[in-house]
Design a protein around this motif. Structure first.
Motif, PDB file in Angstrom:
ATOM      1  N   MET A  54       0.848  -1.192   0.000  1.00  0.00           N
ATOM      2  CA  MET A  54       0.000   0.000   0.000  1.00  0.00           C
ATOM      3  C   MET A  54       0.883   1.241   0.000  1.00  0.00           C
ATOM      4  SD  MET A  54      -3.189  -0.820   2.540  1.00  0.00           S
ATOM      5  CE  MET A  54      -4.022   0.626   1.923  1.00  0.00           C
ATOM      6  N   GLU A  55       0.364   2.325  -0.486  1.00  0.00           N
ATOM      7  CA  GLU A  55       1.169   3.539  -0.562  1.00  0.00           C
ATOM      8  C   GLU A  55       1.319   4.248   0.778  1.00  0.00           C
ATOM      9  OE1 GLU A  55      -1.698   6.824  -2.419  1.00  0.00           O
ATOM     10  OE2 GLU A  55      -1.597   5.001  -3.633  1.00  0.00           O
ATOM     11  N   ASN A  56       0.351   4.146   1.684  1.00  0.00           N
ATOM     12  CA  ASN A  56       0.466   4.745   3.009  1.00  0.00           C
ATOM     13  C   ASN A  56       1.246   3.782   3.898  1.00  0.00           C
ATOM     14  OD1 ASN A  56       0.126   5.648   5.628  1.00  0.00           O
ATOM     15  ND2 ASN A  56      -1.985   6.254   5.350  1.00  0.00           N
ATOM     16  N   HIS A  57       2.465   4.153   4.308  1.00  0.00           N
ATOM     17  CA  HIS A  57       3.290   3.228   5.085  1.00  0.00           C
ATOM     18  C   HIS A  57       2.784   3.002   6.505  1.00  0.00           C
ATOM     19  CE1 HIS A  57       5.146   7.125   6.099  1.00  0.00           C
ATOM     20  NE2 HIS A  57       5.529   6.558   7.213  1.00  0.00           N
ATOM     21  N   TYR A  58       1.735   3.690   6.907  1.00  0.00           N
ATOM     22  CA  TYR A  58       1.137   3.455   8.218  1.00  0.00           C
ATOM     23  C   TYR A  58       0.009   2.430   8.123  1.00  0.00           C
ATOM     24  CZ  TYR A  58       3.677   7.543   9.837  1.00  0.00           C
ATOM     25  OH  TYR A  58       4.670   8.430  10.155  1.00  0.00           O
ATOM     26  N   CYS A  59      -0.267   1.955   6.929  1.00  0.00           N
ATOM     27  CA  CYS A  59      -1.342   0.993   6.705  1.00  0.00           C
ATOM     28  C   CYS A  59      -0.793  -0.286   6.110  1.00  0.00           C
ATOM     29  CB  CYS A  59      -2.376   1.563   5.736  1.00  0.00           C
ATOM     30  SG  CYS A  59      -3.312   2.948   6.377  1.00  0.00           S
ATOM     31  N   MET A  60      -1.564  -1.330   6.261  1.00  0.00           N
ATOM     32  CA  MET A  60      -1.280  -2.587   5.574  1.00  0.00           C
ATOM     33  C   MET A  60      -2.619  -3.184   5.196  1.00  0.00           C
ATOM     34  SD  MET A  60      -0.150  -4.992   8.859  1.00  0.00           S
ATOM     35  CE  MET A  60       0.880  -5.999   7.885  1.00  0.00           C
ATOM     36  N   THR A  61      -2.618  -4.096   4.258  1.00  0.00           N
ATOM     37  CA  THR A  61      -3.869  -4.731   3.869  1.00  0.00           C
ATOM     38  C   THR A  61      -4.185  -5.876   4.829  1.00  0.00           C
ATOM     39  OG1 THR A  61      -2.842  -6.357   2.409  1.00  0.00           O
ATOM     40  CG2 THR A  61      -3.420  -4.207   1.430  1.00  0.00           C
ATOM     41  N   VAL A  62      -5.430  -6.304   4.835  1.00  0.00           N
ATOM     42  CA  VAL A  62      -5.821  -7.459   5.643  1.00  0.00           C
ATOM     43  C   VAL A  62      -5.027  -8.679   5.191  1.00  0.00           C
ATOM     44  CG1 VAL A  62      -7.734  -9.017   6.195  1.00  0.00           C
ATOM     45  CG2 VAL A  62      -8.115  -6.542   6.173  1.00  0.00           C
ATOM     46  N   GLY A  63      -4.812  -8.805   3.887  1.00  0.00           N
ATOM     47  CA  GLY A  63      -4.023  -9.923   3.368  1.00  0.00           C
ATOM     48  C   GLY A  63      -2.588  -9.898   3.867  1.00  0.00           C
ATOM     49  N   GLU A  64      -1.989  -8.707   3.921  1.00  0.00           N
ATOM     50  CA  GLU A  64      -0.626  -8.585   4.446  1.00  0.00           C
ATOM     51  C   GLU A  64      -0.564  -8.992   5.915  1.00  0.00           C
ATOM     52  OE1 GLU A  64       1.035  -4.977   1.592  1.00  0.00           O
ATOM     53  OE2 GLU A  64      -0.029  -4.469   3.443  1.00  0.00           O
ATOM     54  N   LEU A  65      -1.556  -8.589   6.696  1.00  0.00           N
ATOM     55  CA  LEU A  65      -1.597  -8.975   8.108  1.00  0.00           C
ATOM     56  C   LEU A  65      -1.778 -10.481   8.246  1.00  0.00           C
ATOM     57  CD1 LEU A  65      -1.611  -8.277  11.108  1.00  0.00           C
ATOM     58  CD2 LEU A  65      -4.060  -7.811  10.908  1.00  0.00           C
ATOM     59  N   ARG A  66      -2.683 -11.054   7.461  1.00  0.00           N
ATOM     60  CA  ARG A  66      -2.870 -12.506   7.504  1.00  0.00           C
ATOM     61  C   ARG A  66      -1.574 -13.236   7.149  1.00  0.00           C
ATOM     62  NH1 ARG A  66      -8.596 -12.282   4.635  1.00  0.00           N
ATOM     63  NH2 ARG A  66      -9.895 -12.235   6.498  1.00  0.00           N
ATOM     64  N   GLN A  67      -0.850 -12.733   6.147  1.00  0.00           N
ATOM     65  CA  GLN A  67       0.412 -13.342   5.748  1.00  0.00           C
ATOM     66  C   GLN A  67       1.428 -13.279   6.895  1.00  0.00           C
ATOM     67  OE1 GLN A  67       1.241 -15.043   2.965  1.00  0.00           O
ATOM     68  NE2 GLN A  67       3.261 -15.402   3.850  1.00  0.00           N
ATOM     69  N   GLU A  68       1.525 -12.132   7.566  1.00  0.00           N
ATOM     70  CA  GLU A  68       2.449 -11.975   8.693  1.00  0.00           C
ATOM     71  C   GLU A  68       2.127 -12.937   9.829  1.00  0.00           C
ATOM     72  OE1 GLU A  68       5.219 -10.092   9.143  1.00  0.00           O
ATOM     73  OE2 GLU A  68       5.061  -9.510   7.041  1.00  0.00           O
ATOM     74  N   LEU A  69       0.838 -13.251  10.002  1.00  0.00           N
ATOM     75  CA  LEU A  69       0.404 -14.115  11.107  1.00  0.00           C
ATOM     76  C   LEU A  69       0.217 -15.566  10.694  1.00  0.00           C
ATOM     77  CD1 LEU A  69      -2.235 -11.714  12.724  1.00  0.00           C
ATOM     78  CD2 LEU A  69       0.125 -12.113  13.453  1.00  0.00           C
ATOM     79  N   SER A  70       0.500 -15.898   9.446  1.00  0.00           N
ATOM     80  CA  SER A  70       0.187 -17.225   8.918  1.00  0.00           C
ATOM     81  C   SER A  70       0.916 -18.362   9.635  1.00  0.00           C
ATOM     82  CB  SER A  70       0.487 -17.286   7.418  1.00  0.00           C
ATOM     83  OG  SER A  70       1.880 -17.165   7.181  1.00  0.00           O
ATOM     84  N   GLY A  71       2.048 -18.109  10.230  1.00  0.00           N
ATOM     85  CA  GLY A  71       2.796 -19.154  10.913  1.00  0.00           C
ATOM     86  C   GLY A  71       2.360 -19.407  12.347  1.00  0.00           C
ATOM     87  N   TYR A  72       1.396 -18.656  12.825  1.00  0.00           N
ATOM     88  CA  TYR A  72       0.944 -18.778  14.212  1.00  0.00           C
ATOM     89  C   TYR A  72      -0.407 -19.479  14.272  1.00  0.00           C
ATOM     90  CZ  TYR A  72       4.547 -15.279  14.968  1.00  0.00           C
ATOM     91  OH  TYR A  72       5.739 -14.607  15.001  1.00  0.00           O
ATOM     92  N   SER A  73      -0.631 -20.233  15.335  1.00  0.00           N
ATOM     93  CA  SER A  73      -1.929 -20.899  15.511  1.00  0.00           C
ATOM     94  C   SER A  73      -2.960 -19.890  16.007  1.00  0.00           C
ATOM     95  CB  SER A  73      -1.807 -22.043  16.523  1.00  0.00           C
ATOM     96  OG  SER A  73      -1.717 -21.533  17.841  1.00  0.00           O
ATOM     97  N   ASP A  74      -4.220 -20.262  15.910  1.00  0.00           N
ATOM     98  CA  ASP A  74      -5.312 -19.396  16.377  1.00  0.00           C
ATOM     99  C   ASP A  74      -5.249 -19.135  17.876  1.00  0.00           C
ATOM    100  OD1 ASP A  74      -6.269 -19.235  13.810  1.00  0.00           O
ATOM    101  OD2 ASP A  74      -7.918 -20.641  14.116  1.00  0.00           O
ATOM    102  N   ASN A  75      -4.532 -19.961  18.621  1.00  0.00           N
ATOM    103  CA  ASN A  75      -4.450 -19.820  20.076  1.00  0.00           C
ATOM    104  C   ASN A  75      -3.229 -19.044  20.542  1.00  0.00           C
ATOM    105  OD1 ASN A  75      -6.821 -21.320  20.437  1.00  0.00           O
ATOM    106  ND2 ASN A  75      -5.670 -23.218  20.237  1.00  0.00           N
ATOM    107  N   THR A  76      -2.408 -18.557  19.619  1.00  0.00           N
ATOM    108  CA  THR A  76      -1.212 -17.803  19.983  1.00  0.00           C
ATOM    109  C   THR A  76      -1.618 -16.424  20.502  1.00  0.00           C
ATOM    110  OG1 THR A  76       0.055 -18.924  18.257  1.00  0.00           O
ATOM    111  CG2 THR A  76       0.967 -16.865  19.121  1.00  0.00           C
TER     112      THR A  76
END
Length: 61
Positions: free
Chosen positions: A1-23
């Protein structure tokens, strides 16, 4: 995204993809409590704003 203070929902999901739902997930230095995720966009340009219970001030980047 062009605003460096924002991220997409997909980017956040990707960052959290290695963690379980209980983390545990903390915000800030562990001093912010999640309040809600609220739609702040228009129908043709959706945007999500994550809100916290605390009022905070950004003092440095």
């Amino acid at each position: 995204m062009e605003n460096h203070y924002c991220m997409t929902v997909g980017e956040l999901r990707q960052e959290l993809s290695g963690y379980s739902d209980n983390t545990p997930l903390s915000f800030g230095a562990g001093d912010l409590v999640f309040y809600r995720a609220k739609n702040r966009g228009a129908v043709d340009q959706p945007a999500v704003n994550v809100e916290f219970n605390q009022v905070y001030v950004v003092t440095a980047e």
